[in-house]
Design a protein around this motif. Structure first.
Motif, mmCIF file in Angstrom:
data_model
loop_
_atom_site.group_PDB
_atom_site.id
_atom_site.type_symbol
_atom_site.label_atom_id
_atom_site.label_comp_id
_atom_site.label_asym_id
_atom_site.label_seq_id
_atom_site.Cartn_x
_atom_site.Cartn_y
_atom_site.Cartn_z
ATOM 1 N N LEU A 34 12.613 16.245 1.434
ATOM 2 C CA LEU A 34 12.274 15.263 2.466
ATOM 3 C C LEU A 34 11.481 14.138 1.811
ATOM 4 O O LEU A 34 10.655 14.378 0.936
ATOM 5 C CB LEU A 34 11.427 15.927 3.546
ATOM 6 C CG LEU A 34 12.159 17.008 4.346
ATOM 7 C CD1 LEU A 34 11.202 17.806 5.184
ATOM 8 C CD2 LEU A 34 13.221 16.361 5.215
ATOM 9 N N ASN A 35 11.740 12.939 2.238
ATOM 10 C CA ASN A 35 11.008 11.805 1.701
ATOM 11 C C ASN A 35 9.832 11.486 2.596
ATOM 12 O O ASN A 35 10.014 11.170 3.751
ATOM 13 C CB ASN A 35 11.906 10.562 1.638
ATOM 14 C CG ASN A 35 12.815 10.613 0.451
ATOM 15 O OD1 ASN A 35 12.456 11.170 -0.586
ATOM 16 N ND2 ASN A 35 13.999 10.042 0.593
ATOM 17 N N THR A 36 8.642 11.575 2.073
ATOM 18 C CA THR A 36 7.495 11.143 2.869
ATOM 19 C C THR A 36 7.521 9.619 2.901
ATOM 20 O O THR A 36 8.092 8.987 2.017
ATOM 21 C CB THR A 36 6.188 11.634 2.245
ATOM 22 O OG1 THR A 36 6.231 11.381 0.850
ATOM 23 C CG2 THR A 36 6.011 13.125 2.484
ATOM 24 N N PRO A 37 6.893 9.002 3.920
ATOM 25 C CA PRO A 37 6.885 7.545 3.952
ATOM 26 C C PRO A 37 6.266 6.994 2.669
ATOM 27 O O PRO A 37 5.386 7.620 2.083
ATOM 28 C CB PRO A 37 5.997 7.225 5.159
ATOM 29 C CG PRO A 37 6.035 8.437 6.014
ATOM 30 C CD PRO A 37 6.210 9.585 5.079
ATOM 31 N N GLN A 38 6.764 5.824 2.257
ATOM 32 C CA GLN A 38 6.261 5.213 1.028
ATOM 33 C C GLN A 38 4.743 5.083 1.076
ATOM 34 O O GLN A 38 4.061 5.264 0.072
ATOM 35 C CB GLN A 38 6.920 3.833 0.853
ATOM 36 C CG GLN A 38 6.667 3.226 -0.512
ATOM 37 C CD GLN A 38 7.286 1.844 -0.649
ATOM 38 O OE1 GLN A 38 7.339 1.067 0.291
ATOM 39 N NE2 GLN A 38 7.749 1.538 -1.842
ATOM 40 N N ILE A 39 4.209 4.809 2.276
ATOM 41 C CA ILE A 39 2.767 4.593 2.394
ATOM 42 C C ILE A 39 1.991 5.854 1.984
ATOM 43 O O ILE A 39 0.930 5.759 1.359
ATOM 44 C CB ILE A 39 2.398 4.119 3.830
ATOM 45 C CG1 ILE A 39 1.005 3.500 3.859
ATOM 46 C CG2 ILE A 39 2.524 5.217 4.848
ATOM 47 C CD1 ILE A 39 0.919 2.159 3.224
ATOM 48 N N SER A 40 2.536 7.050 2.282
ATOM 49 C CA SER A 40 1.846 8.284 1.869
ATOM 50 C C SER A 40 1.815 8.392 0.346
ATOM 51 O O SER A 40 0.842 8.857 -0.231
ATOM 52 C CB SER A 40 2.534 9.536 2.399
ATOM 53 O OG SER A 40 2.925 9.380 3.710
ATOM 54 N N ARG A 41 2.899 7.961 -0.293
ATOM 55 C CA ARG A 41 2.932 8.035 -1.761
ATOM 56 C C ARG A 41 1.917 7.069 -2.365
ATOM 57 O O ARG A 41 1.284 7.364 -3.373
ATOM 58 C CB ARG A 41 4.350 7.742 -2.274
ATOM 59 C CG ARG A 41 5.381 8.758 -1.789
ATOM 60 C CD ARG A 41 6.638 8.757 -2.624
ATOM 61 N NE ARG A 41 7.426 7.543 -2.475
ATOM 62 C CZ ARG A 41 8.333 7.341 -1.510
ATOM 63 N NH1 ARG A 41 8.557 8.287 -0.611
ATOM 64 N NH2 ARG A 41 9.022 6.227 -1.446
ATOM 65 N N ILE A 42 1.754 5.898 -1.730
ATOM 66 C CA ILE A 42 0.771 4.927 -2.221
ATOM 67 C C ILE A 42 -0.637 5.498 -2.067
ATOM 68 O O ILE A 42 -1.454 5.448 -2.993
ATOM 69 C CB ILE A 42 0.903 3.579 -1.462
ATOM 70 C CG1 ILE A 42 2.272 2.960 -1.750
ATOM 71 C CG2 ILE A 42 -0.221 2.631 -1.843
ATOM 72 C CD1 ILE A 42 2.622 1.761 -0.874
ATOM 73 N N VAL A 43 -0.917 6.058 -0.881
ATOM 74 C CA VAL A 43 -2.246 6.628 -0.634
ATOM 75 C C VAL A 43 -2.518 7.773 -1.623
ATOM 76 O O VAL A 43 -3.600 7.845 -2.208
ATOM 77 C CB VAL A 43 -2.365 7.103 0.834
ATOM 78 C CG1 VAL A 43 -3.632 7.903 1.051
ATOM 79 C CG2 VAL A 43 -2.337 5.901 1.772
ATOM 80 N N ASP A 44 -1.505 8.635 -1.843
ATOM 81 C CA ASP A 44 -1.671 9.712 -2.824
ATOM 82 C C ASP A 44 -2.016 9.140 -4.203
ATOM 83 O O ASP A 44 -2.900 9.646 -4.891
ATOM 84 C CB ASP A 44 -0.386 10.550 -2.941
ATOM 85 C CG ASP A 44 -0.215 11.505 -1.767
ATOM 86 O OD1 ASP A 44 -1.159 11.613 -0.948
ATOM 87 O OD2 ASP A 44 0.854 12.130 -1.657
ATOM 88 N N GLY A 45 -1.329 8.076 -4.591
ATOM 89 C CA GLY A 45 -1.567 7.452 -5.888
ATOM 90 C C GLY A 45 -2.984 6.911 -6.003
ATOM 91 O O GLY A 45 -3.640 7.046 -7.044
ATOM 92 N N LEU A 46 -3.480 6.303 -4.920
ATOM 93 C CA LEU A 46 -4.831 5.737 -4.928
ATOM 94 C C LEU A 46 -5.878 6.849 -4.983
ATOM 95 O O LEU A 46 -6.902 6.721 -5.667
ATOM 96 C CB LEU A 46 -5.043 4.857 -3.690
ATOM 97 C CG LEU A 46 -4.220 3.563 -3.656
ATOM 98 C CD1 LEU A 46 -4.309 2.891 -2.293
ATOM 99 C CD2 LEU A 46 -4.669 2.592 -4.765
ATOM 100 N N ILE A 47 -5.626 7.938 -4.277
ATOM 101 C CA ILE A 47 -6.568 9.070 -4.302
ATOM 102 C C ILE A 47 -6.619 9.671 -5.708
ATOM 103 O O ILE A 47 -7.703 9.937 -6.242
ATOM 104 C CB ILE A 47 -6.156 10.138 -3.264
ATOM 105 C CG1 ILE A 47 -6.341 9.586 -1.850
ATOM 106 C CG2 ILE A 47 -6.982 11.420 -3.441
ATOM 107 C CD1 ILE A 47 -5.756 10.458 -0.757
ATOM 108 N N ASP A 48 -5.421 9.830 -6.309
ATOM 109 C CA ASP A 48 -5.381 10.384 -7.668
ATOM 110 C C ASP A 48 -6.147 9.503 -8.650
ATOM 111 O O ASP A 48 -6.697 9.987 -9.634
ATOM 112 C CB ASP A 48 -3.924 10.537 -8.140
ATOM 113 C CG ASP A 48 -3.192 11.619 -7.355
ATOM 114 O OD1 ASP A 48 -3.879 12.410 -6.660
ATOM 115 O OD2 ASP A 48 -1.949 11.653 -7.404
ATOM 116 N N ALA A 49 -6.183 8.192 -8.377
ATOM 117 C CA ALA A 49 -6.898 7.283 -9.268
ATOM 118 C C ALA A 49 -8.395 7.238 -8.919
ATOM 119 O O ALA A 49 -9.146 6.473 -9.523
ATOM 120 C CB ALA A 49 -6.290 5.888 -9.176
ATOM 121 N N GLY A 50 -8.803 8.001 -7.930
ATOM 122 C CA GLY A 50 -10.233 8.124 -7.658
ATOM 123 C C GLY A 50 -10.754 7.377 -6.444
ATOM 124 O O GLY A 50 -11.953 7.350 -6.198
#
Lengths: 283, 281
Positions: A242-258
C-alpha cells in the motif's frame, strides 16, 4: 449494527483450486459509522464486503445483525441483503434505462413502492448525490463520467439501504471529478446519517474522507482504528503493497533527520501547521 | 518526430457541432517522454487518438515519422511505428495464451516464424513477463495484463508508444509495475512515450508535460517548471504533488523555504535547509 465474528471464507472449497480469501476476520459496524476499507488487490476486501452484503454462500464463523445472532448465515444473509446496498466498481457500466430518472427508479420499483413513493425516492436520491434535477429526463449516456457514476450511486441510495458500501468509487475519475465525489460522500454521510463503507486503495482518498479505517492483507484484518493511527504505521503499510500518502513519507523523512514532528500527520495542512510552529518557535 | 499542425477536431451532437480542439500545434521529438494532462473533456484523449490514425484530422495535419496520418495507404506502416495502450486491460487481450496474444500483431503482418518467436520472447523479457508466456491472460493481475498489452506493441518494434490512462484501473502495485516498464522503455530503448494521465506522481516522471484545457494547450514545460505554479495548476482541475504543495504552502505562510520540490526527498531537503537557516540566524 452488523457484527462478523471469526469469519473465514474459501473459494472453490473442496476443489484443487480452493483459495482462502478471508481468514478469521472479526469486524463490527455500528450504525452511522463511516469506515474506510483499505487493501491491495486480492487482500480479501471485496470478499469481506460481499459477505457483509449477504451475497456469498455461507462462510465459517458467525454473523449478527442488530444484536440478533443467526444460527445460519443464510437467514442472516436475507436480512443483510435488505439492509446493505453495494455500489460496484465502475457502476456506470450497469446503467441501461432511457432516462436518468428511470435508472434511479429501477430499485425502488422492485421494492414494490407506489408511484408517488418512487417519485419521492428518485428526487431525494438525486438531491443527495448532488445531481441536478434538470438531468433526470436526460439519457444517462449523455452525461459526463462523474455524473454517470453519481446516477449509479443514486440508484442504490434510492433503495434507502441502512449500510451503503462503495467499491473504489473514484477509480478512473479525473482529479476534479474525484474531489466532487468524495465531498459528496462526506455530505451524504453527514446529512443522511447512515453507515457508509468506502473501499479504496487510494490512501489519499481515505485520509481526507473518513476518520476510521480498516486494513486487509492476505485475507486478514490487520489494522482497524483511527486513520491517524493507521497512517502512523507507514513502513508496515508499505510492506503490504500500500502506498502511504506522499506527505507521510515527507514527515517520516523529517523525523528521521531529527525534526520534532508527530508521525500522526497525513494531510498537507497538518504538516504545514506543525512545521510552521517549530520553525517560528526557533525565532 | 511527431508533428501536429493547426489540428482541429469536432463532432456532432444533437445537431450541433462540438469543437474538441482547434488549431492545435504540437511537436514531439524522438526519445521524448511526454505526459499529457488535463481534466476530462479537455481533448487529451482525442489528441492521442490522432497519433495513430484512430481519428484523422477534420482540418490541419498530423505527421508521424514523415507519414501523413490521413494517408490511408500508409496506415499499417504508421501503426507499426506508433502503438497504443488503452485504459482497460481486459479490452486489449485477444488470445487465450500470453505469448499468442503478444504474437497477434506479428501474425497479421506475416512475419516469419523464427523471427516472430525471437521478437515475442524479447518483448516479454523487456516487460518482465517471460515467465508467464504460457499463462492464460485472464488469470493475470491488471498490471500484468497491461504489461502483456505493452509487449504486444513492443513486438512490432515501434518508435513511439501512446498510453491513454494505462494505470487508471490498476491498484498501486500494478501502477508501479506499468510506470517502471514505461520508464525503462524510454530510457533503455529510446522509445518515445506519450502518456495521458490524471496522476501527477506519474506526470512528474516525464521530461515534459503538456497541459490541455478546453481544447487548448495552456502549459508546455518540464514538470519542474509546471507544478510549482500551484494555483494555476489547480485552477485547471489538476492536482499538484503533495511535496510541491507543502513547500508552496510554507512559503505562502511567509517562511523562507525554497519551492519547486516534486518528490518527497526534495521537500525534505528544502525544509531541513530552511530549518538550519533559522537556527543559525
Amino acid at each position: 449494527m452488523i457484527e462478523l465474528k471469526n469469519v473465514t471464507y474459501t473459494y472453490n472449497k473442496n476443489e484443487p483450486s480452493a483459495r482462502v480469501a478471508l481468514s478469521d476476520v472479526s469486524l463490527k459496524l455500528d450504525d452511522g459509522d463511516f469506515l474506510g476499507l483499505i487493501g491491495h488487490t486480492g487482500s480479501g476486501k471485496s470478499t469481506l464486503m460481499q459477505i457483509v452484503a449477504g451475497l456469498l454462500p455461507p462462510p465459517q464463523g458467525s454473523v449478527s445483525v442488530d444484536g440478533r445472532d443467526y444460527a445460519d448465515y443464510k437467514s442472516a444473509a436475507r436480512e443483510l441483503r435488505k439492509k446493505v446496498g453495494l455500489v460496484f466498481q465502475y457502476p456506470e457500466h450497469q446503467l441501461f434505462e432511457e432516462t436518468v430518472y428511470k435508472d434511479i427508479a429501477f430499485g425502488p420499483k422492485n421494492q414494490k413502492l407506489t408511484g408517488d413513493e418512487i417519485d419521492e425516492r428518485v428526487r431525494e436520491a438525486a438531491r443527495r448525490v448532488r445531481l441536478d434535477s434538470g438531468l433526470l429526463e436526460k439519457s444517462p449516456f449523455d452525461l459526463s463520467g462523474g455524473q454517470k457514476r453519481r446516477v449509479a450511486i443514486a440508484g442504490v441510495v434510492a433503495m434507502k439501504p441502512e449500510v451503503l458500501i462503495l467499491d473504489e468509487p473514484t477509480a478512473g475519475l479525473d482529479p476534479a471529478g474525484r474531489d466532487e465525489l468524495l465531498n459528496m460522500l462526506g455530505e451524504l454521510h453527514r446529512d443522511w446519517r447512515r453507515t457508509i463503507i468506502l473501499v479504496s486503495h487510494s490512501m489519499e482518498d481515505i485520509a481526507r474522507t473518513v476518520k476510521t479505517a480498516a486494513v486487509m492483507n492476505n485475507g486478514k484484518l490487520v489494522m482497524n482504528g483511527p486513520v491517524e493511527e493507521i497512517f502512523s504505521r507507514g513502513a508496515e503499510l508499505r510492506t503490504m503493497g500500500l502506498n502511504t500518502p506522499q506527505i507521510s513519507r515527507i514527515v517520516d523523512g523529517l523525523i528521521d533527520a531529527g525534526l520534532p514532528l508527530s508521525r500522526r500527520i497525513f494531510t498537507v495542512k497538518a504538516a504545514a501547521d506543525e512545521i510552521e510552529k517549530i520553525v517560528r518557535s526557533k525565532r | 518526430m511527431i508533428k501536429a499542425e493547426n489540428l482541429s477536431f469536432s463532432y456532432e451532437s444533437e445537431g450541433a457541432e462540438v469543437k474538441v480542439f482547434e488549431n492545435l500545434n504540437i511537436e514531439i521529438k524522438d526519445g521524448e517522454f511526454v505526459a499529457v494532462l488535463g481534466h476530462n473533456g479537455s481533448g487529451k484523449s482525442t489528441f492521442a487518438k490522432h497519433l495513430n490514425a484512430i481519428l484523422v484530422p477534420k482540418s490541419g495535419k498530423v505527421t508521424v515519422y514523415g507519414i501523413d496520418t490521413a494517408d490511408e495507404s500508409r496506415i499499417f506502416e504508421l501503426r507499426k511505428n506508433v502503438g497504443m495502450v488503452f485504459q482497460n486491460p481486459d479490452n486489449q487481450i485477444v488470445a487465450t495464451v500470453v505469448e499468442e496474444d503478444v504474437a497477434f500483431g506479428l501474425e497479421n503482418l506475416g512475419v516469419p516464424r523464427d523471427e516472430m518467436r525471437q521478437r515475442v520472447d524479447e518483448a516479454l523479457n523487456t516487460v518482465r513477463m517471460y515467465g508467464y508466456r504460457k499463462h492464460a491472460p485472464h488469470l493475470l493481475s491488471g498490471g500484468q495484463k497491461q504489461r502483456v498489452a505493452i509487449a504486444g506493441i513492443l513486438a512490432m518494434e515501434p518508435r513511439c508508444i501512446v498510453l491513454d490512462e494505462p494505470t487508471a484501473m490498476l491498484d498501486p502495485i500494478g501502477r508501479d509495475e506499468v510506470m517502471e516498464t514505461i520508464r525503462r522503455l524510454n530510457r533503455e530503448k529510446g522509445i518515445t512515450i506519450v502518456l495521458i494521465t490524471h496522476y501527477m506522481d506519474e506526470a512528474v516522471k516525464a521530461d515534459r508535460c503538456i497541459v490541455m484545457d478546453r481544447g487548448r494547450i495552456v502549459m508546455d514545460d518540464s514538470p519542474q517548471n509546471i507544478f510549482p505554479r500551484v494555483e494555476e495548476v489547480r485552477a485547471l482541475g489538476l492536482d499538484v504533488p503533495q511535496a510541491t504543495e507543502l513547500v508552496w504552502e510554507l512559503k505562502r505562510r511567509g517562511l523562507n523555504v525554497e519551492t519547486g520540490a516534486l518528490r518527497s526527498a526534495q521537500a525534505v531537503e528544502a525544509i531541513l535547509k530552511m530549518y538550519e537557516n533559522e537556527r543559525t540566524k
